[in-house]
Scaffold this motif. Structure first.
Motif, PDB file in Angstrom:
ATOM      1  N   GLN A 288      46.999  37.751  36.668  1.00 41.74           N
ATOM      2  CA  GLN A 288      45.917  36.859  37.076  1.00 41.74           C
ATOM      3  C   GLN A 288      44.585  37.598  36.930  1.00 41.74           C
ATOM      4  OE1 GLN A 288      45.851  35.475  41.177  1.00 41.74           O
ATOM      5  NE2 GLN A 288      44.635  33.686  40.629  1.00 41.74           N
ATOM      6  N   ALA A 289      43.850  37.238  35.877  1.00 42.23           N
ATOM      7  CA  ALA A 289      42.510  37.796  35.693  1.00 42.23           C
ATOM      8  C   ALA A 289      41.564  37.131  36.692  1.00 42.23           C
ATOM      9  CB  ALA A 289      42.043  37.559  34.268  1.00 42.23           C
ATOM     10  N   LEU A 290      40.457  37.791  36.957  1.00 47.30           N
ATOM     11  CA  LEU A 290      39.504  37.303  37.946  1.00 47.30           C
ATOM     12  C   LEU A 290      39.016  35.903  37.589  1.00 47.30           C
ATOM     13  CD1 LEU A 290      38.271  38.505  40.508  1.00 47.30           C
ATOM     14  CD2 LEU A 290      36.264  39.136  39.166  1.00 47.30           C
ATOM     15  N   GLY A 291      39.130  34.992  38.544  1.00 44.99           N
ATOM     16  CA  GLY A 291      38.638  33.640  38.329  1.00 44.99           C
ATOM     17  C   GLY A 291      39.540  32.745  37.504  1.00 44.99           C
TER      18      GLY A 291
ATOM     19  N   LEU B 290      40.939  48.108  28.968  1.00 46.72           N
ATOM     20  CA  LEU B 290      40.075  47.589  30.024  1.00 46.72           C
ATOM     21  C   LEU B 290      40.462  46.165  30.408  1.00 46.72           C
ATOM     22  CD1 LEU B 290      36.549  48.877  28.893  1.00 46.72           C
ATOM     23  CD2 LEU B 290      38.011  49.800  30.699  1.00 46.72           C
ATOM     24  N   GLY B 291      40.888  45.392  29.421  1.00 47.18           N
ATOM     25  CA  GLY B 291      41.251  43.994  29.652  1.00 47.18           C
ATOM     26  C   GLY B 291      42.521  43.808  30.454  1.00 47.18           C
ATOM     27  N   ASP B 292      43.222  44.897  30.727  1.00 48.10           N
ATOM     28  CA  ASP B 292      44.436  44.793  31.548  1.00 48.10           C
ATOM     29  C   ASP B 292      44.100  44.771  33.032  1.00 48.10           C
ATOM     30  OD1 ASP B 292      46.223  47.034  29.307  1.00 48.10           O
ATOM     31  OD2 ASP B 292      46.040  44.837  29.264  1.00 48.10           O
ATOM     32  N   SER B 293      42.844  44.964  33.366  1.00 49.08           N
ATOM     33  CA  SER B 293      42.433  44.896  34.770  1.00 49.08           C
ATOM     34  C   SER B 293      42.678  43.483  35.289  1.00 49.08           C
ATOM     35  CB  SER B 293      40.947  45.231  34.909  1.00 49.08           C
ATOM     36  OG  SER B 293      40.685  46.566  34.573  1.00 49.08           O
ATOM     37  N   ALA B 294      43.465  43.384  36.344  1.00 52.43           N
ATOM     38  CA  ALA B 294      43.843  42.068  36.865  1.00 52.43           C
ATOM     39  C   ALA B 294      44.690  42.240  38.120  1.00 52.43           C
ATOM     40  CB  ALA B 294      44.656  41.288  35.818  1.00 52.43           C
TER      41      ALA B 294
ATOM     42  N   GLY C 110      50.730  40.710  45.336  1.00 54.05           N
ATOM     43  CA  GLY C 110      50.188  41.244  44.104  1.00 54.05           C
ATOM     44  C   GLY C 110      49.778  42.697  44.169  1.00 54.05           C
ATOM     45  N   THR C 111      49.616  43.276  42.982  1.00 53.61           N
ATOM     46  CA  THR C 111      49.053  44.617  42.810  1.00 53.61           C
ATOM     47  C   THR C 111      47.745  44.461  42.058  1.00 53.61           C
ATOM     48  OG1 THR C 111      51.177  45.764  42.766  1.00 53.61           O
ATOM     49  CG2 THR C 111      49.304  46.859  41.710  1.00 53.61           C
ATOM     50  N   ARG C 112      46.661  44.949  42.652  1.00 52.58           N
ATOM     51  CA  ARG C 112      45.352  44.889  41.987  1.00 52.58           C
ATOM     52  C   ARG C 112      45.210  46.128  41.126  1.00 52.58           C
ATOM     53  NH1 ARG C 112      41.990  41.027  40.947  1.00 52.58           N
ATOM     54  NH2 ARG C 112      42.142  40.277  43.087  1.00 52.58           N
ATOM     55  N   LEU C 113      45.199  45.943  39.795  1.00 50.01           N
ATOM     56  CA  LEU C 113      45.091  47.051  38.847  1.00 50.01           C
ATOM     57  C   LEU C 113      43.684  47.082  38.266  1.00 50.01           C
ATOM     58  CD1 LEU C 113      46.376  49.310  37.115  1.00 50.01           C
ATOM     59  CD2 LEU C 113      47.076  47.532  35.500  1.00 50.01           C
ATOM     60  N   SER C 114      43.034  48.217  38.390  1.00 49.64           N
ATOM     61  CA  SER C 114      41.690  48.396  37.830  1.00 49.64           C
ATOM     62  C   SER C 114      41.743  49.491  36.778  1.00 49.64           C
ATOM     63  CB  SER C 114      40.690  48.771  38.919  1.00 49.64           C
ATOM     64  OG  SER C 114      40.619  47.764  39.906  1.00 49.64           O
ATOM     65  N   ILE C 115      41.202  49.187  35.604  1.00 48.94           N
ATOM     66  CA  ILE C 115      41.180  50.154  34.508  1.00 48.94           C
ATOM     67  C   ILE C 115      39.751  50.623  34.291  1.00 48.94           C
ATOM     68  CG2 ILE C 115      41.860  50.599  32.112  1.00 48.94           C
ATOM     69  CD1 ILE C 115      44.147  49.726  33.992  1.00 48.94           C
ATOM     70  N   LEU C 116      39.543  51.937  34.331  1.00 48.48           N
ATOM     71  CA  LEU C 116      38.188  52.476  34.165  1.00 48.48           C
ATOM     72  C   LEU C 116      37.991  53.013  32.751  1.00 48.48           C
ATOM     73  CD1 LEU C 116      37.889  54.406  37.543  1.00 48.48           C
ATOM     74  CD2 LEU C 116      37.236  52.043  37.034  1.00 48.48           C
TER      75      LEU C 116
ATOM     76  N   HIS D 176      47.048  48.465  45.449  1.00 47.03           N
ATOM     77  CA  HIS D 176      45.919  48.729  44.564  1.00 47.03           C
ATOM     78  C   HIS D 176      46.231  49.949  43.710  1.00 47.03           C
ATOM     79  CE1 HIS D 176      43.985  46.483  47.861  1.00 47.03           C
ATOM     80  NE2 HIS D 176      43.163  46.050  46.934  1.00 47.03           N
ATOM     81  N   LEU D 177      45.659  49.941  42.501  1.00 44.46           N
ATOM     82  CA  LEU D 177      45.890  51.052  41.594  1.00 44.46           C
ATOM     83  C   LEU D 177      44.691  51.173  40.663  1.00 44.46           C
ATOM     84  CD1 LEU D 177      48.260  52.988  41.171  1.00 44.46           C
ATOM     85  CD2 LEU D 177      49.259  51.331  39.607  1.00 44.46           C
ATOM     86  N   ILE D 178      44.259  52.414  40.429  1.00 46.20           N
ATOM     87  CA  ILE D 178      43.165  52.652  39.483  1.00 46.20           C
ATOM     88  C   ILE D 178      43.684  53.581  38.396  1.00 46.20           C
ATOM     89  CG2 ILE D 178      40.849  53.579  39.157  1.00 46.20           C
ATOM     90  CD1 ILE D 178      40.273  52.925  42.083  1.00 46.20           C
TER      91      ILE D 178
END
Lengths: 112, 115
Positions: free
Chosen positions: B37-40, B83-87, B109-115, B10-12
């Motif tokens: 892989q975007a959500l859904g 923000l759209g790179d969150s995936a 996978g690596t879960r990347l969250s962009i704030l 995970h990464l923020i």
């Protein structure tokens, strides 16, 4: 073009068979794959079929390929609650080295 | 026999920052592909590395770049994060030397969250 389509949701009762369908557009596909993704996890390769085959069976899994209609299906016999997951159909495009095109995934829910 | 391993899990990050994700292929594999892989949604192909060179690329901007090392491991770099790179970023490895007919095996996978 390169496009893979699947129905988004499927719900079955435990013990029944599940059939997940997929259509693809690229006639040059060489291999077609089924991957399983559980929540929070990566993709697990379930099975794959070469484009000159029309059926492959592996324990509870049966893959059927209709190349004329560009239709692929995955049948899971005796579906269990542990089979609940998202199932992705994917095609390997011949014109590309190893590029794999994925469908949107079918969320399978197994009702106890 | 270790499968495909990715780090971190995970990464923020915040908008505008840069990020590097890492992947070690399955033993015996020489080719690494990266997917977003975007959500859904299903995974979208970013690019593929073989013999330390990018040999195929999907429809992603130049902000996405990568590298493959002599030991076949790979990095994915994303600059100027949006923000759209969150995936979930997935790495897949395969063996090209066998004629390119081997299926890809994926990491978690690596879960990347962009704030």
């Amino acid at each position: 073009g390169e496009d893979v389509e699947q129905s988004l949701f499927l719900s079955v009762r435990e013990g029944d068979s599940s059939v997940i369908n997929c259509t693809y557009t690229d006639s040059s596909s060489t291999y077609l794959y089924w991957y399983k993704q559980e929540p929070g996890a990566g993709l697990q390769l379930l099975t794959y079929i070469f484009s000159n085959m029309d059926m492959k069976q592996d324990q509870r899994l049966t893959v059927l390929l209709n190349k004329k209609d560009k239709h692929l299906s995955l049948r899971i016999a005796d579906t269990q609650t542990g089979d609940s997951a998202i199932y992705f159909c994917a095609e390997k495009v011949k014109t590309s080295y190893d590029k794999v095109i994925f469908g949107p995934g079918t969320s399978l829910s197994v009702i106890p | 026999d270790a499968g495909v391993t990715q780090s971190p899990t995970h990464l923020i990050k915040t908008r505008g920052q840069q990020v590097t994700l890492r992947c070690s292929p399955k033993s015996g594999h020489d080719t690494v592909s990266w997917y977003q892989q975007a959500l859904g949604q299903g995974p979208q192909f970013i690019f593929q590395y073989y013999e330390e060179e990018e040999r195929q690329r999907g429809n992603f901007p130049d902000r996405f770049s990568g590298h493959q090392f002599p030991n076949y491991s790979s990095e994915l770099n994303v600059n100027a994060l949006l923000l759209g790179d969150s995936a979930l970023y997935l790495c897949a490895s395969s063996f090209t030397g066998g004629g390119g007919n081997q299926p890809q095996h994926f990491g978690d996978g690596t879960r990347l969250s962009i704030l």
